[in-house]
Structure formats: C-alpha cells, structure tokens
Design a protein around this motif. Structure first.
Motif: not given
Ligand SMILES: Nc1ncnc2c1ncn2[C@@H]1O[C@H](COP(=O)(O)OP(=O)(O)OP(=O)(O)O)[C@@H](O)[C@H]1O
Length: 266
Positions: A12-13, A17, A35-42, A85, A166, A199
């Motif tokens: 992404l950008q 990720i 953990v937060n930012g691990a990439g789950k949502t992606t 989410q 979530e 979580h």
């Molecule tokens: N559109 C985007 N452009 C650039 N980076 C992104 C984008 N969306 C997410 N990220 C980055 O990708 C990484 C993973 O994000 P993601 O939301 O998948 O994590 P997560 O595990 O779901 O976090 P959380 O538990 O905090 O919800 C993060 O570092 C986030 O900043």
C-alpha cells in the motif's frame, strides 16, 4: 469447505504491508491474532477484495476450486461476506433496509428486494435479538448494535465464508461470548467457516478451532486445536507477542488460561 491463501503480498502506497502469507483454514472458526499494526485488517480486507493483491491467490475449495482473487466484487459476494472494523455511521436508513442489502448479490441491477428477502432479513435479526431495531436508523443505534446489524447482513448474504474484522469491539462482555457461541452454532449448522480478527487471546483460545498469528506483516504461525502441543505453542506465542506469561488450568467448566500478574514480575 476450505479457504486457501497462497503467497499473498500486499503493498500500500509503495510500502509492503504483508508478505509471503500462505495458510489454509477448514470449516469452523479461525482467529487472527497480532499486535496493533501487524497487518490483520489488511489481510482480511484482501480476502474481501477491498485491498488489491500485489501477488498471491485466494481459493475456496468446495468439491471444486473457486478462484476468489479472479472474481468480480458482485460474484465474490456470493461466496464471501465481510464485516468491517468500522461501522459506517453516516448511513441514515432503517436497520431492516441495511440488513436486506445483504441480498444485493442475488438481485438484478434495478431490482428491489422481494418479500422473501425481507423474510430472511427478519429471521437473521430475530436470531441475533435485534429485531426490535428494525425501524431504528442505522446511524442512530449503538456501536455494538451496529456490529450485530452487520452480522445479520452478512448472514442474509448466505455466502459460504465469513470474514469479520474485530467483530467483538464495542460488544459488552456477555454479548462477546454470546456472539461467538451463536457464530459457532451457525458455522456448524451451515458447515461453513469464518475468519475473524480479535485482540483477546482468551476468546480466541476458547472459541476458535484454528489460530493464525501475524507478526510484522508475516504469518508467524498457524495453530490448530488438534495439534498435540497446541497449548504449549500458543502460550509461547502469547509470550512473544504480548510479553504475557500464562498457564493453562483445568477447571470443572473446562480449561482456561490464567495470566501471571504483571506487577508480580518485578
Ligand atoms: N492504506 C494504507 N496505506 C499505507 N499503510 C497502511 C494503509 N493501511 C494500513 N497501513 C499500515 O499497514 C500496517 C498494518 O495495518 P493493519 O490495519 O492491517 O494492522 P492491524 O493488525 O489490523 O492493526 P490494529 O490491531 O491496530 O487494528 C500498519 O503499519 C498501517 O499503518
């Protein structure tokens, strides 16, 4: 029915990720921890077709192989439903109309939902105990009620697989447990599967058949409750991810994890 992900890479950008993510889930509940930012949502967005894949394939195996990554959004919605989410609070329509939108993949371009579609919506709301919210406006109900409305919409979509990001956020303690009990019951009845991010490692331990551990954009582990060393490996991952030491205790009500108090460490 199985969901199989092969060699997934998401950028992404111009930032990578997720990389080299491969796993296979059977029917029942699969939890994604990290953990937060691990990439789950992606990861979940990429399964739902919201995040374009830079590389990789997503397959549903159900007697025949279905290449989800090659399907249009409309066709994919028949096979996979997605509960995001964040609930879109700007949507000012009655909850019943929101739920019946789950039937859209089965309607032609200008069709309106039929009586049978509304019946399915009513049944889904009834089973989730939100029928009384039918006429309330989606943007005026609570965050937890919106989650349940999303789940009802995902049910009427009748897709073979569910992806939930979530779904327990905003739900009170009792509703979190009832949500997972009902989801598991639904999956068993339908013989299908769901993958959700969560979580709380205790809820994942209690209700999921399989647990995927994401760490820094990579799949660090895929654990199954059927693994002989599941508990030992799970506790070891919880220590690595969260720095929390736990032990599994057998109680008359079943097994549970008890944490070592953080203030007892030093
Ligand atoms: N559109 C985007 N452009 C650039 N980076 C992104 C984008 N969306 C997410 N990220 C980055 O990708 C990484 C993973 O994000 P993601 O939301 O998948 O994590 P997560 O595990 O779901 O976090 P959380 O538990 O905090 O919800 C993060 O570092 C986030 O900043």
């Amino acid at each position: 029915m199985r969901l199989e992900v092969r060699g997934l890479r998401i950028c992404l950008q111009k930032t990578e990720i997720l990389r080299d993510v491969s796993f296979c889930c059977g029917p029942g509940l699969t939890a994604v921890l990290g953990v937060n930012g691990a990439g789950k949502t992606t990861l979940l967005k990429s399964l739902a077709g919201i995040c374009p894949l830079s590389q990789g394939e997503i397959w549903l195996e159900d007697g025949k192989s279905l290449a989800l990554h090659e399907m249009s959004a409309g066709r994919r919605a028949r096979y996979l439903s997605y509960v995001p989410q964040e609930s879109r609070t700007g949507l000012h329509c009655p909850v019943r109309e929101f739920v019946v939108m789950g039937r859209n993949p089965y309607l032609n371009w200008l069709d309106t939902p039929r009586k049978s579609d509304y019946q399915k919506a009513d049944e889904a709301m009834e089973s989730l105990h939100i029928r009384h919210l039918s006429e309330a406006y989606f943007d005026e109900i609570s965050g937890g009620e919106r989650r349940l409305a999303y789940l009802a919409r995902a049910r009427v979509q009748e897709a073979r697989w569910m992806v939930l990001d979530e779904p327990l956020a905003n739900l009170d303690f009792g509703r979190q447990h009832r949500f997972l009990v009902r989801l598991n019951r639904y999956l068993r009845t339908e013989g299908t599967g769901a993958i959700l991010s969560v979580h709380d490692p205790l809820l994942a331990y209690e209700y999921a058949e399989q647990i995927l551990v994401l760490k820094e954009g990579k799949l660090a582990a895929s654990l199954s409750k059927k693994d002989w060393d599941f508990e030992k490996t799970y506790l070891s991952w919880l220590r690595q991810l969260y720095g929390m030491d736990g032990r599994v205790y057998e109680t008359p009500e079943g097994k549970t994890i008890v944490w070592r108090r953080q203030d007892a460490k030093n």
